[in-house]
Write a protein that holds these residues in place. Structure first.
Motif, mmCIF file in Angstrom:
data_model
loop_
_atom_site.group_PDB
_atom_site.id
_atom_site.type_symbol
_atom_site.label_atom_id
_atom_site.label_comp_id
_atom_site.label_asym_id
_atom_site.label_seq_id
_atom_site.Cartn_x
_atom_site.Cartn_y
_atom_site.Cartn_z
ATOM 1 N N SER A 1 -8.058 -4.414 1.348
ATOM 2 C CA SER A 1 -7.614 -2.866 1.025
ATOM 3 C C SER A 1 -8.513 -1.836 1.807
ATOM 4 O O SER A 1 -8.204 -1.222 2.312
ATOM 5 C CB SER A 1 -6.995 -2.300 -0.112
ATOM 6 O OG SER A 1 -8.058 -2.188 -0.989
ATOM 7 N N GLU B 1 -8.595 -2.778 5.521
ATOM 8 C CA GLU B 1 -7.537 -1.948 6.150
ATOM 9 C C GLU B 1 -7.471 -0.531 6.330
ATOM 10 O O GLU B 1 -7.275 0.125 7.136
ATOM 11 C CB GLU B 1 -6.225 -2.435 5.455
ATOM 12 C CG GLU B 1 -4.878 -1.942 6.233
ATOM 13 C CD GLU B 1 -3.628 -2.521 5.510
ATOM 14 O OE1 GLU B 1 -2.494 -2.157 5.943
ATOM 15 O OE2 GLU B 1 -3.882 -3.340 4.279
ATOM 16 N N GLU B 2 -8.099 0.040 5.021
ATOM 17 C CA GLU B 2 -8.318 1.581 5.092
ATOM 18 C C GLU B 2 -9.181 1.949 6.241
ATOM 19 O O GLU B 2 -9.008 3.166 7.113
ATOM 20 C CB GLU B 2 -8.678 1.951 3.696
ATOM 21 C CG GLU B 2 -8.774 3.565 3.662
ATOM 22 C CD GLU B 2 -9.143 4.008 2.165
ATOM 23 O OE1 GLU B 2 -9.841 4.992 2.192
ATOM 24 O OE2 GLU B 2 -8.893 3.198 1.226
#
Length: 442
Positions: A377, A380-381
């Motif tokens: 995550s 991805e951020e």
């Protein structure tokens, strides 16, 4: 050329050289050579001027049997003696270029591919320098034929834990006889792992040097009763061997990557060059990390550069800009490993960087956190993608990248691609001990 040939013949006569090795590499970067006995030093003149005919159909990636005749021609600039061979009636070596019988350069010669790419950059006013850092393992075999690291040393260790001090000393002395400018040598992170770094130079000279470096180290250590491997990941659970490549562009003796007024003292060319490396890195991976085993090294958790991003001093990113500025300003590309063909790798990296400059590819902002610590995550951020995780992914990325395909050329690309597909197919049908241990009771 006449003057260079004359000097070479004088040196051969002075040293009483009896044999000359004519060396080149195949599509994998594996050294090949033929040994020619010299009755008298002047015999070398005809070879230097006209070359020798040989059968190219038995060399990986060269030609079919119906077009087998090729010419091997020594480059007099690459003349050197081989320090691991006897001095009396000794052996000298030339790195050679390959030609068709009509005198045209052979498009399947990896050295020609790099020379062609460098000439293209030169026509635009650029000089491309590379400084590689090839790592390697010194290993020994037990009674069952299994390999083990020759010591239990770790990064920067000293004797007695580091058992490679005397070996590296002999290696450095041998490399200096071959005109290497060695900058440093030390024990690396993993047991049995070492690094000897040498000074950056013009990319063609550096590619020649990488081939010579690998051959010399193997020959010298073999005389000590050990083996050297440039396999990217020879041992499970240990760091693998990379070949980080420091790159710079010069014009009129000025480093184009340095701009004292630029952000972080980097020029726009430096930023765009990085952008090109990042943009093309999935396809580049197939060329600079070209084996099944390469992707056992390129996994998270072992300081491997798998995240497509750049940082100023950050060793967790794929591309890094070391702190040195001025003429020492350079860009470090961290995913290459020493199993690559350096001629093809350097040509592909240069084409990627030049495409970045030509199309003004913005690399974005530098990443200055430890990317290794991010979960999916977090990656991805931040918009950070990863390199291919297997040779299968890498050769499919190469298939879609016209810039890197064109860098390899119309002769080499299709053969290289098919060889990588075959390598993957050969691997995926194997059954390994791991699978038997895990699945036998199903």
């Amino acid at each position: 050329m006449e003057d260079k040939i004359g000097k070479v013949i004088q040196e051969i006569e002075r040293c009483g050289t009896k044999f000359v090795r004519l060396q080149f590499v195949d599509i994998h970067g594996t050294p090949k050579n033929m040994a020619v006995p010299l009755v008298k030093p002047d015999d070398m003149e005809d070879i230097l001027k006209d070359g020798l005919l040989f059968d190219g159909s038995s060399v990986a990636g060269f030609v079919n049997i119906n077009e087998s005749d090729l010419i091997i021609k020594p480059d007099p600039e690459t003349f050197s003696h081989l320090p691991w061979r006897p001095e009396e009636k000794g052996v000298c070596r030339f790195i050679c270029d390959i030609y068709w019988p009509d005198g045209k350069p052979f498009e399947g010669d990896p050295r020609y591919i790099l020379k062609r790419t460098l000439e293209k950059a030169k026509n635009d006013g650029y000089e491309y320098n590379v400084g590689p850092e090839p790592e390697f393992f010194i290993v020994e075999k037990d009674e069952d034929g299994r390999i083990h690291p020759h010591d239990n040393g770790v990064y920067f260790d000293v004797e007695p834990v580091d058992q490679g001090t005397d070996m590296r000393r002999e290696l450095v002395l041998g490399l200096e006889e071959l005109k290497f400018e060695v900058e440093a040598s030390h024990h690396e992170v993993a047991p049995g792992q070492h690094e000897i770094s040498f000074k950056f130079d013009d990319a063609l000279k550096t590619a020649d040097a990488v081939i010579t470096f690998k051959q010399a180290i193997k020959a010298i250590v073999d005389k000590m009763g050990y083996l050297v491997t440039f396999m990217p990941k020879p041992f499970f659970g240990e760091n693998g061997s990379g070949m980080h490549c420091h790159q710079s562009l010069f014009k009129h003796s000025e480093n184009l990557f340095y701009d004292p007024e630029g952000k972080n003292q980097l020029s726009q060319e430096a930023m765009y060059f990085m952008g090109g490396l990042l943009k093309h890195s999935p396809a580049l991976a197939c060329v600079v990390a070209p084996t099944i085993n390469s992707y056992k090294r390129l996994v998270p958790g072992y300081e491997a550069p798998v995240y497509i991003s750049y940082g100023l001093k950050n060793r967790s990113t794929l591309v890094r800009v070391p702190a040195s500025r001025g003429k020492g300003t350079r860009i470090e590309f961290r995913c290459p490993d020493p199993s690559c063909n350096p001629y093809l790798a350097f040509a592909a990296m240069l084409e990627a960087g030049m495409d970045g400059i030509k199309n003004k590819v913005d690399p974005g902002e530098p990443v200055e956190i430890d990317v290794f610590g991010l979960d999916e995550s977090g990656l991805e951020e931040m918009g950070i993608k990863t390199l291919p995780s297997s040779l299968w992914e890498a050769y499919h990325a190469l298939e879609k990248d016209e810039v890197i395909k064109n860098a390899l050329g119309e002769h080499i690309y299709p053969q290289f691609y098919q060889l990588k597909r075959k390598e993957w197919d050969d691997y995926r049908i194997q059954v390994f001990r791991y699978e038997q241990d895990k699945y036998l009771q199903i």
